[in-house]
Scaffold this motif. Sequence first.
Motif, PDB file in Angstrom:
ATOM      1  N   TRP A  21       0.772  -0.962   0.016  1.00  0.00           N
ATOM      2  CA  TRP A  21       0.328   0.254   0.116  1.00  0.00           C
ATOM      3  C   TRP A  21       0.721   1.351   0.336  1.00  0.00           C
ATOM      4  CZ3 TRP A  21       0.330   3.354   4.433  1.00  0.00           C
ATOM      5  CH2 TRP A  21       0.901   2.401   5.553  1.00  0.00           C
ATOM      6  N   ARG A  22       1.863   0.988   0.037  1.00  0.00           N
ATOM      7  CA  ARG A  22       3.139   2.048   0.194  1.00  0.00           C
ATOM      8  C   ARG A  22       4.838   1.740  -0.512  1.00  0.00           C
ATOM      9  NH1 ARG A  22       4.900   4.223   6.253  1.00  0.00           N
ATOM     10  NH2 ARG A  22       4.586   1.464   7.110  1.00  0.00           N
ATOM     11  N   MET A  23       4.955   3.009  -1.114  1.00  0.00           N
ATOM     12  CA  MET A  23       6.117   2.942  -2.005  1.00  0.00           C
ATOM     13  C   MET A  23       7.433   2.331  -1.145  1.00  0.00           C
ATOM     14  SD  MET A  23       5.945   5.446  -4.708  1.00  0.00           S
ATOM     15  CE  MET A  23       7.124   5.002  -6.146  1.00  0.00           C
ATOM     16  N   THR A  84       2.401  10.535  -6.233  1.00  0.00           N
ATOM     17  CA  THR A  84       1.382  10.335  -6.222  1.00  0.00           C
ATOM     18  C   THR A  84       0.041  11.439  -7.286  1.00  0.00           C
ATOM     19  OG1 THR A  84      -0.227  12.082  -4.716  1.00  0.00           O
ATOM     20  CG2 THR A  84       0.413  10.020  -3.913  1.00  0.00           C
ATOM     21  N   THR A  85      -1.182  10.312  -7.667  1.00  0.00           N
ATOM     22  CA  THR A  85      -1.855  11.125  -8.568  1.00  0.00           C
ATOM     23  C   THR A  85      -2.543  11.565  -8.857  1.00  0.00           C
ATOM     24  OG1 THR A  85      -1.079  10.753 -11.698  1.00  0.00           O
ATOM     25  CG2 THR A  85      -1.768   8.806 -10.288  1.00  0.00           C
ATOM     26  N   PHE A  86      -3.528  12.614  -9.838  1.00  0.00           N
ATOM     27  CA  PHE A  86      -4.834  12.832  -9.666  1.00  0.00           C
ATOM     28  C   PHE A  86      -5.389  11.269  -9.596  1.00  0.00           C
ATOM     29  CE2 PHE A  86      -8.683  14.389 -11.289  1.00  0.00           C
ATOM     30  CZ  PHE A  86      -9.429  14.909 -10.673  1.00  0.00           C
ATOM     31  N   ASN A  87      -6.798  10.863  -8.889  1.00  0.00           N
ATOM     32  CA  ASN A  87      -7.318  10.326  -9.397  1.00  0.00           C
ATOM     33  C   ASN A  87      -8.973  10.095  -8.851  1.00  0.00           C
ATOM     34  OD1 ASN A  87      -8.912   7.784 -10.044  1.00  0.00           O
ATOM     35  ND2 ASN A  87      -7.761   6.357  -8.977  1.00  0.00           N
ATOM     36  N   HIS A  98       2.224   4.006  -8.040  1.00  0.00           N
ATOM     37  CA  HIS A  98       3.132   2.567  -7.903  1.00  0.00           C
ATOM     38  C   HIS A  98       1.606   1.301  -8.384  1.00  0.00           C
ATOM     39  CE1 HIS A  98       2.047   2.698  -4.094  1.00  0.00           C
ATOM     40  NE2 HIS A  98       1.656   1.015  -3.496  1.00  0.00           N
ATOM     41  N   HIS A  99       0.511   2.248  -8.068  1.00  0.00           N
ATOM     42  CA  HIS A  99      -0.690   1.621  -8.346  1.00  0.00           C
ATOM     43  C   HIS A  99      -1.894   1.805  -9.491  1.00  0.00           C
ATOM     44  CE1 HIS A  99      -2.581   1.444  -3.515  1.00  0.00           C
ATOM     45  NE2 HIS A  99      -0.888   1.027  -3.541  1.00  0.00           N
ATOM     46  N   VAL A 100      -1.192   2.524 -10.242  1.00  0.00           N
ATOM     47  CA  VAL A 100      -1.273   2.636 -11.901  1.00  0.00           C
ATOM     48  C   VAL A 100      -0.428   1.865 -12.673  1.00  0.00           C
ATOM     49  CG1 VAL A 100      -0.774   4.849 -13.724  1.00  0.00           C
ATOM     50  CG2 VAL A 100      -1.239   4.978 -11.351  1.00  0.00           C
ATOM     51  N   PRO A 101      -2.000   0.446 -13.459  1.00  0.00           N
ATOM     52  CA  PRO A 101      -0.724   0.215 -14.292  1.00  0.00           C
ATOM     53  C   PRO A 101       0.470   1.111 -15.364  1.00  0.00           C
ATOM     54  CG  PRO A 101      -3.136  -0.502 -14.591  1.00  0.00           C
ATOM     55  CD  PRO A 101      -3.162   1.449 -13.413  1.00  0.00           C
TER      56      PRO A 101
END
Length: 115
Positions: A21-23, A84-87, A98-101
């Motif tokens: 859940w974390r990098m 992190t990125t916008f979702n 790292h949760h983005v393909p």
Amino acid sequence: MFGPFKGTLPTLGGLLWKRSWRMSKDQKFRLRKRMQLVDRNIEVLYQSLKPAGEGQVSTGHPKIDHLKFVFPKENEMKPVDKYTTFNKNAKNYRKAVHHVPKWTKLSFRENPKYF
């Protein structure tokens, strides 16, 4: 239990997803190095396409100019923007990179304003 109703890790309450859940610090280090490599490549492209005159600021290539002047560099970014990125579906409108393909192949430097 045996047969079709055999207990598995997800049904017995185990961890369903294998990603953390974390990098890790190593993932963050490699991400920063990739971003620095992209920054160096943008600089090389800009310098090689820049006209010979010193007064010229633009290369004449709008995409290269955008990357050079608008695209944020790795050292200018806040950690929240790096990792992190916008979702729009996430709780705080942020998702760990790292949760983005295929997250090692994408650039996450531009997020919507105020996110």
